[in-house]
Write a protein that holds these residues in place. Structure first.
Motif, PDB file in Angstrom:
ATOM      1  N   ILE A   1       0.846  -1.203   0.000  1.00 43.59           N
ATOM      2  CA  ILE A   1       0.000   0.000   0.000  1.00 43.59           C
ATOM      3  C   ILE A   1       0.876   1.246   0.000  1.00 43.59           C
ATOM      4  CG2 ILE A   1      -1.642   1.334   1.402  1.00 43.59           C
ATOM      5  CD1 ILE A   1      -2.840  -1.362   2.282  1.00 43.59           C
ATOM      6  N   ALA A   2       1.946   1.225   0.803  1.00 44.67           N
ATOM      7  CA  ALA A   2       2.862   2.369   0.843  1.00 44.67           C
ATOM      8  C   ALA A   2       3.503   2.615  -0.514  1.00 44.67           C
ATOM      9  CB  ALA A   2       3.937   2.144   1.908  1.00 44.67           C
TER      10      ALA A   2
ATOM     11  N   LEU B   1       0.976   8.947   0.249  1.00 40.26           N
ATOM     12  CA  LEU B   1       0.254   8.653   1.481  1.00 40.26           C
ATOM     13  C   LEU B   1       1.010   9.251   2.666  1.00 40.26           C
ATOM     14  CD1 LEU B   1      -2.295   7.124   2.393  1.00 40.26           C
ATOM     15  CD2 LEU B   1      -0.880   5.081   2.659  1.00 40.26           C
ATOM     16  N   MET B   2       0.294   9.984   3.526  1.00 39.73           N
ATOM     17  CA  MET B   2       0.925  10.669   4.649  1.00 39.73           C
ATOM     18  C   MET B   2       1.379   9.671   5.717  1.00 39.73           C
ATOM     19  SD  MET B   2       1.782  13.736   5.439  1.00 39.73           S
ATOM     20  CE  MET B   2       0.716  14.763   4.430  1.00 39.73           C
ATOM     21  N   VAL B   3       2.580   9.907   6.263  1.00 39.38           N
ATOM     22  CA  VAL B   3       3.129   9.093   7.357  1.00 39.38           C
ATOM     23  C   VAL B   3       3.316  10.006   8.558  1.00 39.38           C
ATOM     24  CG1 VAL B   3       5.045   7.638   8.106  1.00 39.38           C
ATOM     25  CG2 VAL B   3       4.290   7.566   5.727  1.00 39.38           C
ATOM     26  N   ARG B   4       2.577   9.734   9.639  1.00 37.06           N
ATOM     27  CA  ARG B   4       2.570  10.601  10.814  1.00 37.06           C
ATOM     28  C   ARG B   4       2.478   9.772  12.088  1.00 37.06           C
ATOM     29  NH1 ARG B   4      -2.302  14.708   8.918  1.00 37.06           N
ATOM     30  NH2 ARG B   4      -1.016  16.316   7.917  1.00 37.06           N
ATOM     31  N   THR B   5       2.783  10.409  13.212  1.00 36.13           N
ATOM     32  CA  THR B   5       2.481   9.805  14.506  1.00 36.13           C
ATOM     33  C   THR B   5       0.998  10.023  14.809  1.00 36.13           C
ATOM     34  OG1 THR B   5       2.932  11.824  15.754  1.00 36.13           O
ATOM     35  CG2 THR B   5       4.792  10.333  15.360  1.00 36.13           C
ATOM     36  N   MET B   6       0.484   9.269  15.787  1.00 36.20           N
ATOM     37  CA  MET B   6      -0.917   9.420  16.172  1.00 36.20           C
ATOM     38  C   MET B   6      -1.190  10.818  16.712  1.00 36.20           C
ATOM     39  SD  MET B   6      -3.860   8.008  16.270  1.00 36.20           S
ATOM     40  CE  MET B   6      -5.027   9.367  16.403  1.00 36.20           C
ATOM     41  N   VAL B   7      -0.292  11.341  17.550  1.00 40.02           N
ATOM     42  CA  VAL B   7      -0.495  12.672  18.123  1.00 40.02           C
ATOM     43  C   VAL B   7      -0.518  13.735  17.030  1.00 40.02           C
ATOM     44  CG1 VAL B   7       0.523  14.456  19.606  1.00 40.02           C
ATOM     45  CG2 VAL B   7       0.464  12.076  20.376  1.00 40.02           C
ATOM     46  N   THR B   8       0.400  13.622  16.065  1.00 42.52           N
ATOM     47  CA  THR B   8       0.425  14.581  14.964  1.00 42.52           C
ATOM     48  C   THR B   8      -0.849  14.490  14.134  1.00 42.52           C
ATOM     49  OG1 THR B   8       2.836  14.514  14.861  1.00 42.52           O
ATOM     50  CG2 THR B   8       1.694  15.320  12.908  1.00 42.52           C
ATOM     51  N   SER B   9      -1.320  13.272  13.868  1.00 44.94           N
ATOM     52  CA  SER B   9      -2.568  13.093  13.115  1.00 44.94           C
ATOM     53  C   SER B   9      -3.735  13.728  13.853  1.00 44.94           C
ATOM     54  CB  SER B   9      -2.848  11.602  12.883  1.00 44.94           C
ATOM     55  OG  SER B   9      -1.870  11.036  12.057  1.00 44.94           O
ATOM     56  N   PHE B  10      -3.767  13.539  15.157  1.00 42.49           N
ATOM     57  CA  PHE B  10      -4.826  14.113  15.985  1.00 42.49           C
ATOM     58  C   PHE B  10      -4.801  15.646  15.914  1.00 42.49           C
ATOM     59  CE2 PHE B  10      -5.821  15.787  20.299  1.00 42.49           C
ATOM     60  CZ  PHE B  10      -7.191  15.542  20.302  1.00 42.49           C
TER      61      PHE B  10
ATOM     62  N   SER C   1      -6.012   6.622   4.835  1.00 45.84           N
ATOM     63  CA  SER C   1      -5.684   8.043   4.687  1.00 45.84           C
ATOM     64  C   SER C   1      -4.329   8.408   5.267  1.00 45.84           C
ATOM     65  CB  SER C   1      -6.767   8.897   5.354  1.00 45.84           C
ATOM     66  OG  SER C   1      -6.901   8.557   6.723  1.00 45.84           O
ATOM     67  N   VAL C   2      -3.829   7.572   6.185  1.00 46.15           N
ATOM     68  CA  VAL C   2      -2.544   7.866   6.816  1.00 46.15           C
ATOM     69  C   VAL C   2      -1.933   6.567   7.321  1.00 46.15           C
ATOM     70  CG1 VAL C   2      -3.574   8.303   9.094  1.00 46.15           C
ATOM     71  CG2 VAL C   2      -1.378   9.325   8.540  1.00 46.15           C
TER      72      VAL C   2
ATOM     73  N   SER D   1       6.180  12.623   6.781  1.00 49.64           N
ATOM     74  CA  SER D   1       6.691  12.310   5.449  1.00 49.64           C
ATOM     75  C   SER D   1       5.573  11.720   4.612  1.00 49.64           C
ATOM     76  CB  SER D   1       7.869  11.334   5.548  1.00 49.64           C
ATOM     77  OG  SER D   1       7.454  10.124   6.172  1.00 49.64           O
ATOM     78  N   LYS D   2       5.898  11.394   3.366  1.00 47.90           N
ATOM     79  CA  LYS D   2       4.925  10.771   2.478  1.00 47.90           C
ATOM     80  C   LYS D   2       5.547   9.543   1.831  1.00 47.90           C
ATOM     81  CE  LYS D   2       2.222  14.903   1.268  1.00 47.90           C
ATOM     82  NZ  LYS D   2       1.716  15.749   0.158  1.00 47.90           N
ATOM     83  N   THR D   3       4.691   8.583   1.550  1.00 48.04           N
ATOM     84  CA  THR D   3       5.156   7.411   0.826  1.00 48.04           C
ATOM     85  C   THR D   3       5.338   7.780  -0.647  1.00 48.04           C
ATOM     86  OG1 THR D   3       2.913   6.673   0.310  1.00 48.04           O
ATOM     87  CG2 THR D   3       3.873   5.923   2.394  1.00 48.04           C
ATOM     88  N   ALA D   4       5.830   6.826  -1.421  1.00 43.63           N
ATOM     89  CA  ALA D   4       6.090   7.074  -2.844  1.00 43.63           C
ATOM     90  C   ALA D   4       4.837   7.506  -3.593  1.00 43.63           C
ATOM     91  CB  ALA D   4       6.676   5.812  -3.478  1.00 43.63           C
ATOM     92  N   ASN D   5       3.674   7.047  -3.133  1.00 40.71           N
ATOM     93  CA  ASN D   5       2.430   7.416  -3.824  1.00 40.71           C
ATOM     94  C   ASN D   5       1.666   8.538  -3.115  1.00 40.71           C
ATOM     95  OD1 ASN D   5       1.666   5.794  -1.621  1.00 40.71           O
ATOM     96  ND2 ASN D   5      -0.228   5.181  -2.634  1.00 40.71           N
TER      97      ASN D   5
END
Length: 595
Positions: A77-78, A157-166, A92-93, A151-155
């Motif tokens: 998926i990433a 997709l956002m990569v975040r911690t749970m706190v940052t997403s919140f 979504s993340v 950061s973002k994956t190659a396509n």
């Protein structure tokens, strides 16, 4: 899924919590049915069930898995493949777990729908706190949150911690709702510069000290980091307040605009009051002295965070320590229905609608007579756990995890209505081992807790610790790194060698029979060593892990360090070294008694 509710209606929220803890079996069965029905055609689920979505087929055919088992699907998926590999809704993340929990960072899938559920979960708990703590709703919260780099994956997709997403999920158009409940404006908490954000959140808290009803942070360790930051910078805070001018090094536009609403004019009277409190010889009760209307400190104090309870109690001045939630990047799971209980009695009641929960029985020690080492581990449903037994949670979520082992160890302590509640024991992981010995996180924490009591008569406090195995010589031995602090401000830290050697022995004496047999009888384990490191050494260790992608909000000091670069940071800061001079006790019968 969590039913819709009005978070401002306290009676309705409490009624919903009662329902969710009463109709547990029905809710759990409906949750599993909904997850399987929605995801029956995904590659992962169809590969095991082939269209069958009943509970028994699920239990018979879908395996209990670890992260490594599902990692190939998440990697796909990433790398751009569709979410329906594992989930019928778009991922979504990808949440990053703490880089120090379980040893390696993980990428956990999350849908927008699931994120909204977690935010609602947080709102549902507020009325329960208000019910138990008088006056909590009369002020605002000073909870220290920090975003981390994303950061973002190659396509894309956002990569975040749970706190940052919140934090990032709060849209600018609705941030006024956040600001209505929190002292620190949302714009400051989402500042990417952690140091500037921490400074400005603290400055807001000091300027609004009479409006602070509770303080906290996600973890006890991060709250103590904030207190340490305050101890190092209080003269600068006083200068800012006295002059009405923000320090020139605060340049982040979000911080500058956010603090501008508070730092509007010189306030020499407030500056003098803060200076008077912070300049005292001891910082005991500093939280209550600076924020006199605060009702509690809200932070996680269970598991490995329990070691920080004495420090929190020292700084808090008797304020209750409330540990509200139990959850992880994989799933939010439970709440503490008795927030004013003693820290040692904290248990979390599982909320039945947040996912489908199973529990894998954990047998840490296999020394009992008649134990069959080939027996298959038992997996039970939420309603079938037994009080006093240890379990590892196995979760099935709406975001694409199926029978996923979380890695925590929980001890069932009772039931609230029909929902079991659990005490967090630690991680299902051996942290130290040389020969046949296996020292778990819980064992190590208990042993260190026993030893650090010897420091109290000498006005010393254990600020933080970690450990490793030193196998550079034979026999190998355990090494503990301790950072000490003093209850008396500006006093010299000179640990007495006799006291520290006794601490070494107390740790050894507190470990299990297999370790003590290795020390006394087999002589395949060397004397335990404590190395006292310079103040700030654990900040350097944290910065190392932050550079690898962890966040301040989610960081937990690892209880063992195996990465050479990490333990070399500690070795470079060692001030003194102490060895156990006595041999711990051991008798043959102990192996069969379980001690």
């Amino acid at each position: 899924m969590l039913p819709k509710f009005d978070p401002t209606d306290q009676k309705a929220c409490l009624s919903l919590l009662e329902d969710l803890t009463t109709n547990v079996k029905q809710i759990q069965d409906s949750i599993l049915e909904a997850i399987l029905s929605r995801n029956a055609r995904t590659e992962y689920v169809s590969g095991f069930l082939n269209g069958q979505v009943d509970k028994q087929s699920f239990k018979n055919n879908v395996p209990v898995v670890t992260y490594e088992d599902i990692r190939p699907f998440i990697d796909r998926i990433a790398n751009g493949e569709p979410s329906d590999l594992i989930c019928d809704r778009p991922i979504s993340v990808l949440l990053t777990s703490s880089g120090t929990s379980g040893g390696v960072p993980k990428l956990i899938p999350l849908t927008t729908e699931d994120l909204e559920q977690r935010m609602s979960f947080s709102s549902l708990y507020a009325p329960l706190l208000n019910k138990h703590i008088d006056g909590l709703s009369e002020g605002k919260s000073l909870i220290f949150y920090f975003v981390t780099r994303e950061s973002k994956t190659a396509n894309g997709l956002m990569v975040r911690t749970m706190v940052t997403s919140f934090l990032k999920s709060v849209k600018p158009t609705s941030s006024f709702l956040w600001d209505r409940l929190h002292i620190s404006p949302h714009v400051i908490t989402t500042c990417a510069d952690t140091t500037q954000s921490m400074y400005c959140q603290l400055l807001c808290g000091l300027l609004e000290r009479d409006n602070v009803a509770r303080l906290g942070a996600p973890f006890a360790s991060s709250f103590l980091k904030v207190i340490k930051f305050l101890e190092d910078h209080w003269p600068e805070f006083c200068s800012n307040i006295r002059t009405g001018h923000l320090s020139d090094w605060i340049t982040d536009p979000q911080c500058v605009s956010g603090i501008g609403k508070f730092l509007t004019a010189p306030d020499p009277e407030l500056a003098s009051l803060i200076e008077q409190e912070c300049s005292q010889t001891s910082w005991e009760a500093i939280v209550r002295r600076l924020w006199p209307k605060a009702k509690c400190i809200e932070t996680i104090i269970t598991g490995t965070m329990a070691q920080y309870i004495p420090l929190l109690e020292f700084y808090s001045g008797g304020l209750p320590l409330t540990s509200s939630f139990y959850g992880s990047s994989e799933c939010f799971m439970g709440v503490n229905f008795n927030p004013l209980c003693k820290p040692c009695d904290v248990s979390y009641t599982i909320i039945s609608c947040m996912g489908y929960f199973e529990f894998l029985e954990v047998e840490k020690d296999h020394q009992e007579a008649g134990h069959d080492p080939t027996a298959k581990p038992v997996v039970v449903d939420l309603v079938d756990v037994k009080i006093g037994h240890d379990y590892e949670p196995v979760v099935t979520t709406f975001s694409g995890l199926y029978r996923y082992r979380v890695g925590d160890v929980l001890r069932a302590t009772g039931f609230y209505n029909n929902a079991p509640h659990f005490r967090f024991v630690g991680r299902q992981k051996v942290v130290l081992s040389i020969d046949m010995d296996k020292t778990y996180e819980e064992d190590l924490l208990k042993a260190v807790t026993n030893a650090k009591r010897l420091l109290e008569p000498h006005d010393l406090m254990l600020m933080d610790f970690t450990s490793r195995v030193d196998s550079s010589s034979f026999p190998g031995h355990y090494v503990l790194y301790w950072e000490l602090g003093s209850k008396v401000k500006d006093s010299r830290l000179e640990p007495n060698s006799d006291v520290m050697e006794e601490c070494c022995f107390t740790v050894e004496e507190s470990l299990d029979a297999v370790y003590r047999k290795g020390r006394k009888n087999d002589k395949n384990i060397g004397p335990l060593e404590i190395k006292v490191v310079k103040p700030g050494a654990f900040d350097k260790l944290m910065n190392f892990f932050l550079s690898r992608g962890s966040s301040v909000s989610q960081y937990k000091t690892p209880r063992s360090v195996t990465i050479e670069e990490a333990w070399k940071i500690l070795e470079a800061n060692v001030e003194s070294e102490f060895l156990s001079r006595k041999i711990p006790s051991w008798e043959l019968h102990e192996l069969h008694s379980g001690r």
